[in-house]
Design a protein around this motif. Structure first.
Motif, short mmCIF file in Angstrom:
data_model
loop_
_atom_site.label_atom_id
_atom_site.label_comp_id
_atom_site.label_asym_id
_atom_site.label_seq_id
_atom_site.Cartn_x
_atom_site.Cartn_y
_atom_site.Cartn_z
N SER A 257 0.86 -1.12 0.23
CA SER A 257 -0.08 -0.02 0.03
C SER A 257 0.93 1.25 0.12
CB SER A 257 -0.94 0.09 1.20
OG SER A 257 -0.08 -0.03 2.42
N HIS A 258 1.94 1.18 0.54
CA HIS A 258 3.06 2.33 0.78
C HIS A 258 4.46 1.95 1.16
CE1 HIS A 258 1.36 1.96 4.68
NE2 HIS A 258 2.11 2.88 5.11
N GLN A 259 5.00 2.71 1.72
CA GLN A 259 6.63 2.59 1.49
C GLN A 259 7.03 2.22 2.97
OE1 GLN A 259 5.26 5.28 1.73
NE2 GLN A 259 6.58 6.75 3.10
N PRO B 145 8.43 0.80 6.70
CA PRO B 145 9.10 -0.15 6.91
C PRO B 145 8.30 -1.55 7.18
CG PRO B 145 9.69 1.52 8.45
CD PRO B 145 8.79 2.09 7.45
N ASP B 146 7.34 -1.18 7.91
CA ASP B 146 6.22 -2.57 8.50
C ASP B 146 5.53 -3.08 7.37
OD1 ASP B 146 5.00 0.19 8.30
OD2 ASP B 146 3.03 -0.92 9.42
N VAL B 147 5.65 -2.24 6.18
CA VAL B 147 5.01 -2.97 4.90
C VAL B 147 5.92 -3.68 4.15
CG1 VAL B 147 3.58 -2.49 2.92
CG2 VAL B 147 3.40 -1.15 5.13
N SER C 36 -5.26 -0.71 4.07
CA SER C 36 -3.60 0.02 4.36
C SER C 36 -3.81 0.50 6.14
CB SER C 36 -3.47 1.28 3.40
OG SER C 36 -2.09 1.88 3.86
N ASP C 37 -3.15 1.73 6.22
CA ASP C 37 -3.08 2.07 7.57
C ASP C 37 -4.48 2.66 8.01
OD1 ASP C 37 -0.71 1.45 8.43
OD2 ASP C 37 0.26 3.16 7.64
N ILE C 38 -5.55 2.88 6.99
CA ILE C 38 -6.59 3.49 7.36
C ILE C 38 -7.46 2.36 8.28
CG2 ILE C 38 -8.99 4.57 6.39
CD1 ILE C 38 -7.20 5.14 3.84
N PRO D 246 -7.72 -3.76 7.92
CA PRO D 246 -6.55 -2.74 7.95
C PRO D 246 -5.23 -3.54 8.17
CG PRO D 246 -7.85 -2.53 9.85
CD PRO D 246 -8.60 -3.69 9.19
N GLN D 247 -4.18 -2.82 8.00
CA GLN D 247 -2.84 -3.28 7.91
C GLN D 247 -2.50 -3.54 9.53
OE1 GLN D 247 0.34 -1.19 7.71
NE2 GLN D 247 1.88 -3.06 7.75
N HIS D 248 -3.09 -2.65 10.38
CA HIS D 248 -2.87 -2.87 11.75
C HIS D 248 -4.38 -2.99 12.54
CE1 HIS D 248 1.30 -1.24 11.41
NE2 HIS D 248 0.67 -0.46 10.56
N GLY D 249 -4.45 -3.69 13.57
CA GLY D 249 -5.63 -3.63 14.25
C GLY D 249 -6.39 -4.66 13.89
#
Ligand SMILES: [Fe+2]
Ligand SMILES: [Fe+2]
Length: 256
Positions: free
Chosen positions: A78-80, A82-84, A165-167, A222-225
């Motif tokens: 989704s984006h750049q 480090p956790d991705v 993503s992070d949303i 999402p990518q977290h949660g």
């Protein structure tokens, strides 16, 4: 400490499958918890948000239990952050046929991960694109400034799952973790600080919510949660729409 959980199926119609790829003990001691997702359609697969070094072994194990990693056609980012992207070199080796898909803004930056990847990278144009996996389509939809300036979310048209993503990211309090949101109001407390500081613009957030409301969505993952489903999808979008974030909240910091 959270318990080890292996992968969990979010969708399965026999030909098309979507999996959440697990979590392990003590991952929360190595930074914010991350979610990875695997989409399989017939004989092809896409790995979404492959993640960093610390999760690589767990993700590889859970992918391999579903499909040989050599069947991964795309590694989708989704984006750049480090956790991705931090495990990209490892995935390059274990999924030798896979192409990297990331915003075209980040193509010239990911080469600093020491990847000589020219022919193996696909830059997503700002307006988004469609990605074909097996007989299915995944739509890369713009989520710029939420939080990265070159950011996408991924809508699986068959499963009607939006990988966001992070949303929708949440940071759980110590010792707490769950995969699906049940009590939305309580969960919002774990999302609020993250969104206020990491998301850049309320204007971008509202534009994104207006776009997403046009989709038929069963789940937002999402990518977290935790994952939103059923009535929590609408509750989440309504909550986002009314949230002030980023520069609209923090402009006062710009002073000398
Ligand atoms: Fe991020
Ligand atoms: Fe993230």
């Amino acid at each position: 400490m959270i318990k080890k959980v292996e992968s969990y199926p979010l969708y399965d119609d026999g030909n098309h499958k979507v999996f959440w790829l697990g979590v392990e003990e003590a991952e929360d001691e190595k930074g914010i918890l991350t979610n990875q997702y695997l989409i399989i359609d017939n004989d092809e697969a896409a790995l979404i948000e492959p993640g960093g070094y610390f999760v690589f072994e767990r993700v590889l194990r859970n992918v391999s239990s579903k499909i040989p990693p050599t069947k991964i056609k795309y590694l989708i980012y989704s984006h750049q952050d480090p956790d991705v992207v931090a495990g990209m070199n490892l995935w390059f080796e274990y999924a030798p046929l896979a192409k990297i898909v990331i915003s075209k803004l980040w193509i010239r930056f990911i080469s600093h991960l020491a990847i000589l990847s020219g022919p193996r990278t696909i830059g997503i144009p700002d307006e988004g694109m469609e990605i074909t996996v097996g007989n299915s389509k995944i739509k890369a939809l713009p989520a710029h400034y939420l939080h990265s300036p070159g950011n996408f979310v991924f809508y699986d048209m068959k499963a009607k799952i939006l990988l966001s993503s992070d949303i929708g990211a949440a940071a759980f309090p110590e010792g707490e973790w769950y995969l699906f949101v049940e009590d939305f109001d309580r969960h919002a407390e774990f999302m609020e600080a993250f969104h206020k500081r990491y998301m850049s613009s309320s204007k971008a957030l509202r534009a994104w919510v207006r776009m997403v409301r046009n989709l038929d969505i069963n789940m937002i993952a999402p990518q977290h949660g935790a994952i939103f489903e059923g009535e929590n999808v609408k509750k989440f979008l309504d909550w986002l729409y009314n949230l002030e974030v980023g520069i609209d909240v923090y402009e006062h910091l710009f002073k000398v």
